[in-house]
Enzyme design. Structure first.
Site, PDB file in Angstrom:
ATOM      1  CG  ASP A  32      -1.706   1.245   1.420  1.00  0.00           C
ATOM      2  OD1 ASP A  32      -2.337   1.687   0.448  1.00  0.00           O
ATOM      3  OD2 ASP A  32      -1.670   1.807   2.538  1.00  0.00           O
ATOM      4  CG  ASP A  34      -1.939   7.730   1.045  1.00  0.00           C
ATOM      5  OD1 ASP A  34      -0.920   8.403   0.827  1.00  0.00           O
ATOM      6  OD2 ASP A  34      -3.000   7.885   0.410  1.00  0.00           O
TER       7      ASP A  34
END
Length: 402
Positions: A32, A34
């Site tokens: 991922d 963020d």
């Protein structure tokens, strides 16, 4: 529970969807963005570009759960109307710090050559993700970045579009990471790539949905105390059998690196299969006398490439180009060499591409050199002879391929 978890696994597509290409990666490592790679939510970070470093209440009130992408489109439009241009936003993306230990982890993964295939799945936006990764010096590590399309429009303002549509009731309308990852696995299966394990590093609730694709051989790395971690814990408590993967929470990405190092160490230390029974060769009685994964000739161990740490089974086309299906493994030699593009580093094995009868013809000389400790560079006479034989072999099939 609604949504994509738990689901019928699609891993069979990547494991059994066809022969893997030679030199294919062993592991798929998914990140991922963020609050995983970066230590902030990039959407919050660029708000500092707004007048007074905040958005007006009238704009914030337009947010609806599940439609965050549409809300971010309105934010970018507002910032553009205030004179904020893409180059201004890029400076904010580039200033976002990496999560603790993340640079260490990414550098470690980069040094493993083709062992890992690394992708990124993010509900942020392509412009911001690429800007931040380039500034941090890690953009080239990722073979695919899957994020919402974004970039300057005809007016020179940053625009944003949804990644795709889907039917998952758990995820926001613009992206279901379960669908993104399963589509990617299907694509790679069609390419002939089979992954031994999936590793997923994330933090958010939308990183929980793809956990339904993970099996017992896979590892989920949720950031400790974040939504992904809490959701996995809830499922493990309520339905222990529904979560199949191993979970390794992390506070620093060094925790992830240490686990991956242990995985690789375990792979290298797996023992060789037993030697054949005395006096029996391959193919006796219509059946291999030895398990097809190992044929031993004196000091040389011949392993099918599917049991090699670096090689996957060759396709018919590759065999036609002269690629042997066996690896001669010389035990006990700590050498540094290269096979194709994959850098092996110091190993206890030495790999040559040969077939059994070719290996047997040079067995005594190779064994003699092996006991002396043959240097990796330049190649020995034996190695030159081996490669000459191999180039002339025109891909003779091994017993393991018949």
């Amino acid at each position: 529970m609604t949504g994509c978890f738990p689901v019928a696994s699609l891993r069979c597509l990547s494991r059994d969807g066809g022969m893997a290409a030679q030199g294919a990666p062993r592991f798929l490592l998914t990140f991922d963005f963020d609050e995983t790679i970066m230590d902030e939510n990039s959407d919050d970070s660029i708000v500092r570009a707004a007048p007074g470093q905040q958005l007006p209440e009238s704009l914030r009130a337009t947010y609806r759960k599940g439609y965050y992408n549409e809300y971010r489109q309105r934010v970018f439009k507002y910032l553009g109307e205030q004179g904020v241009r893409p180059r201004d936003l890029r400076a904010f993306y580039e200033a976002i710090p990496l999560s603790p230990g993340m640079s260490d982890l990414l550098q470690f993964v980069a040094k493993q050559g083709s062992c890992f295939e690394v992708i990124l799945i993010s509900d942020a936006n392509m412009f911001g993700v690429e800007s931040a990764l380039r500034a941090a010096g890690h953009h080239s590590l990722f073979c695919r970045i899957l994020s919402n399309p974004s970039g300057p429009d005809v007016r020179g303002l940053l625009s944003l579009r949804p990644f795709h549509t889907h039917s998952c009731m758990r995820c926001p309308a613009n992206m279901c990471k379960h669908k993104v990852l399963s589509d990617y696995l299907r694509e790679r299966a069609r390419d002939g790539v089979q992954f031994e394990s999936l590793f997923y590093v994330g933090d958010g609730a939308n990183d929980f949905c793809p956990m339904g694709l993970l099996e017992a051989t896979d590892v989920a790395f949720p950031r400790r105390g974040y939504p992904m971690h809490r959701l996995i814990q809830e499922v493990q408590k309520a339905e222990p059998s529904s979560f199949r993967a191993h979970m390794v929470p992390w506070e620093s990405a060094v925790d992830v690196r240490l686990h991956l190092q242990q995985v690789l160490k375990t792979c290298w230390e797996q023992p060789l299969p037993p030697p054949p029974e005395p006096g029996r060769g391959p193919g006796v009685g219509g059946k291999p006398a030895v398990p097809p994964q190992a044929l031993r000739y004196g000091a040389l161990h011949l392993l099918p490439s599917s049991h090699s740490p670096l090689r996957q089974p060759a396709s018919k086309e590759e065999r036609a180009r002269g690629n042997s299906r066996l690896l001669v493994v010389v035990r006990g030699s700590a050498l540094t060499t290269q096979v194709g593009k994959a850098h092996l580093g110091p190993l206890k094995e030495r790999l040559h591409l040969l077939t059994p009868h070719q290996a047997s013809s040079i067995q005594q000389e190779e064994t003699k050199n092996f006991t002396k400790g043959v240097p990796a560079h330049p190649p020995s006479n034996t190695e030159q002879k081996a490669m000459t034989i191999f180039k002339q072999s025109q891909g003779s099939p091994s017993p393991a391929t018949l």
